[in-house]
Motif scaffolding. Structure first.
Motif, PDB file in Angstrom:
ATOM      1  N   SER A  54       0.866  -1.186   0.000  1.00  0.00           N
ATOM      2  CA  SER A  54       0.000   0.000   0.000  1.00  0.00           C
ATOM      3  C   SER A  54       0.894   1.224   0.000  1.00  0.00           C
ATOM      4  O   SER A  54       1.891   1.289   0.720  1.00  0.00           O
ATOM      5  N   PRO A  57      -0.829   7.535  -3.877  1.00  0.00           N
ATOM      6  CA  PRO A  57      -1.103   7.442  -5.312  1.00  0.00           C
ATOM      7  C   PRO A  57       0.050   7.918  -6.184  1.00  0.00           C
ATOM      8  O   PRO A  57       0.248   7.415  -7.277  1.00  0.00           O
ATOM      9  N   GLN A  58       0.831   8.895  -5.737  1.00  0.00           N
ATOM     10  CA  GLN A  58       1.903   9.450  -6.573  1.00  0.00           C
ATOM     11  C   GLN A  58       3.158   9.622  -5.747  1.00  0.00           C
ATOM     12  O   GLN A  58       3.121   9.645  -4.509  1.00  0.00           O
ATOM     13  N   ASN A  61       7.193   4.583  -6.431  1.00  0.00           N
ATOM     14  CA  ASN A  61       6.829   3.323  -7.071  1.00  0.00           C
ATOM     15  C   ASN A  61       7.461   2.167  -6.318  1.00  0.00           C
ATOM     16  O   ASN A  61       8.520   2.326  -5.686  1.00  0.00           O
ATOM     17  N   THR A  84      -3.806  -3.824  -9.423  1.00  0.00           N
ATOM     18  CA  THR A  84      -3.793  -2.514  -8.756  1.00  0.00           C
ATOM     19  C   THR A  84      -5.222  -2.118  -8.404  1.00  0.00           C
ATOM     20  O   THR A  84      -6.124  -2.196  -9.239  1.00  0.00           O
ATOM     21  N   THR A  85      -5.401  -1.694  -7.161  1.00  0.00           N
ATOM     22  CA  THR A  85      -6.699  -1.171  -6.712  1.00  0.00           C
ATOM     23  C   THR A  85      -6.449   0.111  -5.926  1.00  0.00           C
ATOM     24  O   THR A  85      -5.314   0.420  -5.549  1.00  0.00           O
ATOM     25  N   ALA A  86      -7.509   0.825  -5.679  1.00  0.00           N
ATOM     26  CA  ALA A  86      -7.399   2.091  -4.940  1.00  0.00           C
ATOM     27  C   ALA A  86      -8.405   2.099  -3.798  1.00  0.00           C
ATOM     28  O   ALA A  86      -9.556   1.678  -3.958  1.00  0.00           O
ATOM     29  N   ASN A  89      -7.146   7.502  -0.554  1.00  0.00           N
ATOM     30  CA  ASN A  89      -5.899   8.118  -0.977  1.00  0.00           C
ATOM     31  C   ASN A  89      -4.750   7.125  -1.001  1.00  0.00           C
ATOM     32  O   ASN A  89      -3.581   7.529  -1.028  1.00  0.00           O
ATOM     33  N   THR A  90      -5.076   5.841  -0.960  1.00  0.00           N
ATOM     34  CA  THR A  90      -4.029   4.812  -0.925  1.00  0.00           C
ATOM     35  C   THR A  90      -4.172   3.896  -2.141  1.00  0.00           C
ATOM     36  O   THR A  90      -5.272   3.477  -2.490  1.00  0.00           O
ATOM     37  N   LYS A  91      -3.045   3.604  -2.772  1.00  0.00           N
ATOM     38  CA  LYS A  91      -3.011   2.673  -3.914  1.00  0.00           C
ATOM     39  C   LYS A  91      -2.504   1.335  -3.424  1.00  0.00           C
ATOM     40  O   LYS A  91      -1.472   1.270  -2.742  1.00  0.00           O
TER      41      LYS A  91
END
Length: 328
Positions: A54, A57-58, A61, A84-86, A89-91
């Motif tokens: 986790s 988002p930006q 990587n 990938t899921t969201a 505010n967390t990827k």
């Protein structure tokens, strides 16, 4: 009063903390996990290892660990693609790896490293905790007696289980027999044997002399080629008609070998004159006059024409021999 050396150390640690602060912050922003759907399997059974990370988002990587096809006491059966899921505010990144083992015991899956990449460079790494999997053998109840091995049971034969193979075999056999009968019964076409017209050697020689004359080789300045072709035509004619190896002999040797052939020896003087002129033109670079060129051609034609009756008689005699051998 603070000593100067203590002040230098404080400044050094302050600068070091300032430099490492972004990396520590990025590492704290990423959470990696490795979870197994079970901690106990039997030999050959499979366990699903779920890897997840986790992250914001930006900005950062994550590179997942590269697990080899075989490590420790485990083997990789298959791998799922990265998903990938969201969540807010967390990827969330995840991958499922299916493992199996054929060694009994308690085996550890070591801590796995996730690399954190920012601006194309590895800035930090995060590690999962180790996992332990118990690989057990198949339990055998030793309190019961062993049962004897059962014999092989035979199944009754049925034609309908193999009817398709019989049908294919019979069809192939019928087709083969039909083809054999067809090819044997049809009439064979006999190709006509082409009858090649036999051209006598003297006619060939006269045709070649006429062609050489019409090409006007010596008028074009190629005197050596003119006399070479002229003498080769005569020598080839002598070989084919009188079996004299004329192409392999010098002029003097050829004049000696024509003595037994009476009708050819009668043209000895003309042949000597022609061969002498040709040798001078070919080897001594003599340039004969136009009259000598035409005279050489005339001598060659006269020699062939003079020996033509003998050639015709030889052909008639040969035909008579064939009729005697094979009477009608």
């Amino acid at each position: 009063m603070v000593k100067p050396i203590i002040v230098k150390r404080l400044i050094f640690f302050f600068l070091l903390g300032f430099v490492l602060a972004p990396f520590v912050a990025s590492a704290q922003q990423v959470d990696v996990k490795a979870q197994a759907d079970t901690d106990r399997i039997r030999l050959g059974e499979q366990v699903k290892l779920r890897l997840s990370a986790s992250m914001p988002p930006q900005g950062v990587n994550v590179v997942f660990p590269q697990i080899p096809d075989s490590f420790g006491h485990f083997e990789v059966v298959r791998r799922s693609p990265l998903d990938t899921t969201a969540q807010g505010n967390t990827k969330l990144l995840g991958q499922t790896i299916v493992l199996t083992s054929f060694d009994s015991g308690r085996w550890d899956i070591p801590a796995l490293r996730f690399d954190l990449v920012s601006a194309g460079n590895i800035t930090d790494s995060a590690f999962t905790g180790p996992l332990s999997i118990d690989v057990n053998t198949v339990e055998v109840d030793t309190t019961k007696a062993f049962k004897p091995i059962k014999g092989v049971r035979t199944v009754g034969w049925s034609f309908w289980d193999y009817w398709l193979y019989f049908a294919i075999g019979i069809t192939v056999a019928l087709v083969a027999v039909g083809l054999i009968v067809y090819f044997r019964s049809r009439p064979k076409k006999v190709a006509p044997v082409p009858v090649a017209a036999v051209v006598p050697p003297y006619e060939i020689a006269l045709q070649q002399l006429q062609q050489l004359k019409s090409e006007k080789v010596w008028q074009q300045g190629d005197i050596k080629q003119y006399y070479t072709r002229l003498t080769d035509i005569l020598r080839t004619y002598f070989e084919q008609q009188f079996n004299i190896p004329a192409l392999e002999q010098t002029s003097e040797e050829l004049l000696q070998h024509i003595k037994p052939v009476t009708i050819l020896n009668q043209q000895r003087d003309k042949l000597r004159s022609l061969l002498s002129l040709a040798d001078l033109a070919k080897f001594a670079k003599l340039t004969p006059s136009p009259e000598e060129h035409e005279g050489a051609m005339q001598h060659a034609q006269e020699i062939v024409e003079w020996t033509k009756p003998a050639a015709e008689k030889a052909a008639v005699a040969e035909a008579g021999k064939e009729e005697t051998k094979h009477p009608a």
